[in-house]
Design a protein around this motif. Structure first.
Motif, PDB file in Angstrom:
ATOM      1  N   SER A   1       0.824  -1.208   0.000  1.00  0.00           N
ATOM      2  CA  SER A   1       0.000   0.000   0.000  1.00  0.00           C
ATOM      3  C   SER A   1       0.861   1.263   0.000  1.00  0.00           C
ATOM      4  O   SER A   1       0.379   2.343  -0.271  1.00  0.00           O
ATOM      5  N   TYR A   2       2.151   1.106   0.325  1.00  0.00           N
ATOM      6  CA  TYR A   2       3.100   2.223   0.208  1.00  0.00           C
ATOM      7  C   TYR A   2       3.699   2.318  -1.197  1.00  0.00           C
ATOM      8  O   TYR A   2       4.675   3.020  -1.407  1.00  0.00           O
ATOM      9  N   ASP A   3       3.123   1.538  -2.105  1.00  0.00           N
ATOM     10  CA  ASP A   3       3.633   1.499  -3.489  1.00  0.00           C
ATOM     11  C   ASP A   3       5.060   0.976  -3.556  1.00  0.00           C
ATOM     12  O   ASP A   3       5.845   1.392  -4.425  1.00  0.00           O
ATOM     13  N   ILE A   4       5.405   0.084  -2.634  1.00  0.00           N
ATOM     14  CA  ILE A   4       6.699  -0.591  -2.700  1.00  0.00           C
ATOM     15  C   ILE A   4       6.461  -1.933  -3.390  1.00  0.00           C
ATOM     16  O   ILE A   4       5.479  -2.628  -3.081  1.00  0.00           O
ATOM     17  N   GLU A   5       7.321  -2.275  -4.325  1.00  0.00           N
ATOM     18  CA  GLU A   5       7.202  -3.572  -4.978  1.00  0.00           C
ATOM     19  C   GLU A   5       7.397  -4.660  -3.925  1.00  0.00           C
ATOM     20  O   GLU A   5       8.432  -4.705  -3.259  1.00  0.00           O
ATOM     21  N   THR A   6       6.402  -5.520  -3.771  1.00  0.00           N
ATOM     22  CA  THR A   6       6.372  -6.433  -2.631  1.00  0.00           C
ATOM     23  C   THR A   6       6.130  -7.873  -3.081  1.00  0.00           C
ATOM     24  O   THR A   6       5.244  -8.136  -3.901  1.00  0.00           O
ATOM     25  N   SER A   7       6.919  -8.802  -2.544  1.00  0.00           N
ATOM     26  CA  SER A   7       6.708 -10.227  -2.787  1.00  0.00           C
ATOM     27  C   SER A   7       6.393 -10.919  -1.467  1.00  0.00           C
ATOM     28  O   SER A   7       6.974 -10.603  -0.437  1.00  0.00           O
ATOM     29  N   LEU A   8       5.468 -11.875  -1.518  1.00  0.00           N
ATOM     30  CA  LEU A   8       5.187 -12.731  -0.362  1.00  0.00           C
ATOM     31  C   LEU A   8       5.683 -14.129  -0.699  1.00  0.00           C
ATOM     32  O   LEU A   8       5.296 -14.711  -1.713  1.00  0.00           O
ATOM     33  N   LEU A   9       6.590 -14.629   0.153  1.00  0.00           N
ATOM     34  CA  LEU A   9       7.182 -15.956  -0.065  1.00  0.00           C
ATOM     35  C   LEU A   9       6.793 -16.854   1.098  1.00  0.00           C
ATOM     36  O   LEU A   9       7.058 -16.535   2.259  1.00  0.00           O
ATOM     37  N   LEU A  10       6.140 -17.985   0.782  1.00  0.00           N
ATOM     38  CA  LEU A  10       5.743 -18.931   1.817  1.00  0.00           C
ATOM     39  C   LEU A  10       6.733 -20.088   1.852  1.00  0.00           C
ATOM     40  O   LEU A  10       7.008 -20.719   0.832  1.00  0.00           O
ATOM     41  N   MET A  11       7.255 -20.339   3.037  1.00  0.00           N
ATOM     42  CA  MET A  11       8.222 -21.429   3.222  1.00  0.00           C
ATOM     43  C   MET A  11       7.857 -22.200   4.488  1.00  0.00           C
ATOM     44  O   MET A  11       7.104 -21.714   5.329  1.00  0.00           O
ATOM     45  N   GLY A  12       8.444 -23.369   4.657  1.00  0.00           N
ATOM     46  CA  GLY A  12       8.185 -24.162   5.854  1.00  0.00           C
ATOM     47  C   GLY A  12       6.694 -24.432   5.991  1.00  0.00           C
ATOM     48  O   GLY A  12       5.990 -24.648   4.998  1.00  0.00           O
ATOM     49  N   ASP A  13       6.190 -24.388   7.224  1.00  0.00           N
ATOM     50  CA  ASP A  13       4.759 -24.624   7.439  1.00  0.00           C
ATOM     51  C   ASP A  13       3.908 -23.515   6.846  1.00  0.00           C
ATOM     52  O   ASP A  13       2.679 -23.652   6.761  1.00  0.00           O
TER      53      ASP A  13
END
Lengths: 119, 130
Positions: free
Chosen positions: A31-43
């Motif tokens: 929402s701050y207009d920062i390029e953002t990735s969500l990475l799911l690892m482990g559980d």
């Protein structure tokens, strides 16, 4: 300098508040207009399983909350392939809009971001 | 170098706030700068004024507060995480008609944006208790 953020979420969806609070971090970043990735690892990979009925516990359905990500410009969720394999989860058991990253891709992927938030 | 510190674990169930305090002291001792402290997840319990550990054990919330005030640090406690866990200031206590308030002086309740902002200001974001 333009920043990019990687949020790494490693906890199961209803194990405490970690998954929810990691997601909130990704949403605030985007929402701050920062390029953002969500990475799911482990559980954290359990967050994407289809058919979650969290209302019975009762909690909010995290998979449904992840579906708001495109509204914030986060069009895909990255998932660690090794974490899926270790848990016997096939990619087709996950909801749509997912990009699976092979183990060898992870270091470069994380390195592409200027800031990393671990949860 | 500019550091931002994020603390995610609570004094009673995690070593995170203790490790973070050791690290913070070393940062200051070596002449570096702490541009933001951010307490999130269970880490918000570090800022409670009403935890009372046994007399012969360390009182981590007290030690953290003394450090924050001695160095005039920008110490932010995530407001959403804090409200969920029962750490509130006078204003939030009034807003939700709660029977008391327990945020230590020297800390500010604010939004998650302050974690992002701190990470972007700093050269390094160091996370404790992830």
């Amino acid at each position: 300098m333009s920043h990019s953020v990687c949020v790494i979420s490693t906890r199961a969806p209803y194990s405490g508040q970690s998954a929810r609070e990691a997601l909130d971090t990704a949403l605030v970043s985007a929402s701050y207009d920062i390029e953002t990735s969500l990475l799911l690892m482990g559980d954290g990979v359990y967050q994407l399983l289809q058919g979650q009925e969290a209302g019975d516990i009762p909690r909010k359905n995290l998979a449904a909350m992840l579906q708001v990500l495109p509204l914030y410009g986060i069009d895909t969720i990255y998932v660690d392939q090794l974490s899926l394999e270790e848990r016997g989860i096939r990619p087709d058991a996950l909801q749509e809009g997912v990009t699976v990253l092979a183990e060898g891709q992870l270091p470069l992927f994380i390195q592409q971001h200027s800031r990393v938030f671990n949860f | 170098m500019k550091f931002a510190l994020a603390v995610y674990g609570a004094p009673a169930n995690s070593q995170a706030p203790q490790s973070a305090l050791h690290f913070a002291r070393a940062v200051v001792a070596q002449g570096h700068e702490i541009v933001r402290l951010f307490f999130y997840q269970d880490g918000v319990n570090t800022a409670t004024a009403i935890a009372q550990p046994p007399q012969d054990e360390s009182n981590l919330p007290e030690e953290w507060q003394q450090f924050v005030q001695a160095h005039n640090l920008d110490a932010v406690v995530c407001i959403a995480a804090a409200l969920r866990r029962g750490v509130v200031d006078q204003a939030e206590s009034d807003r939700y008609d709660l029977p008391g308030h327990n945020l230590r002086k020297g800390y500010e309740l604010s939004g998650l944006g302050q974690l992002l902002d701190g990470a972007l200001m700093a050269d390094r974001l160091i996370t404790f208790g992830a």
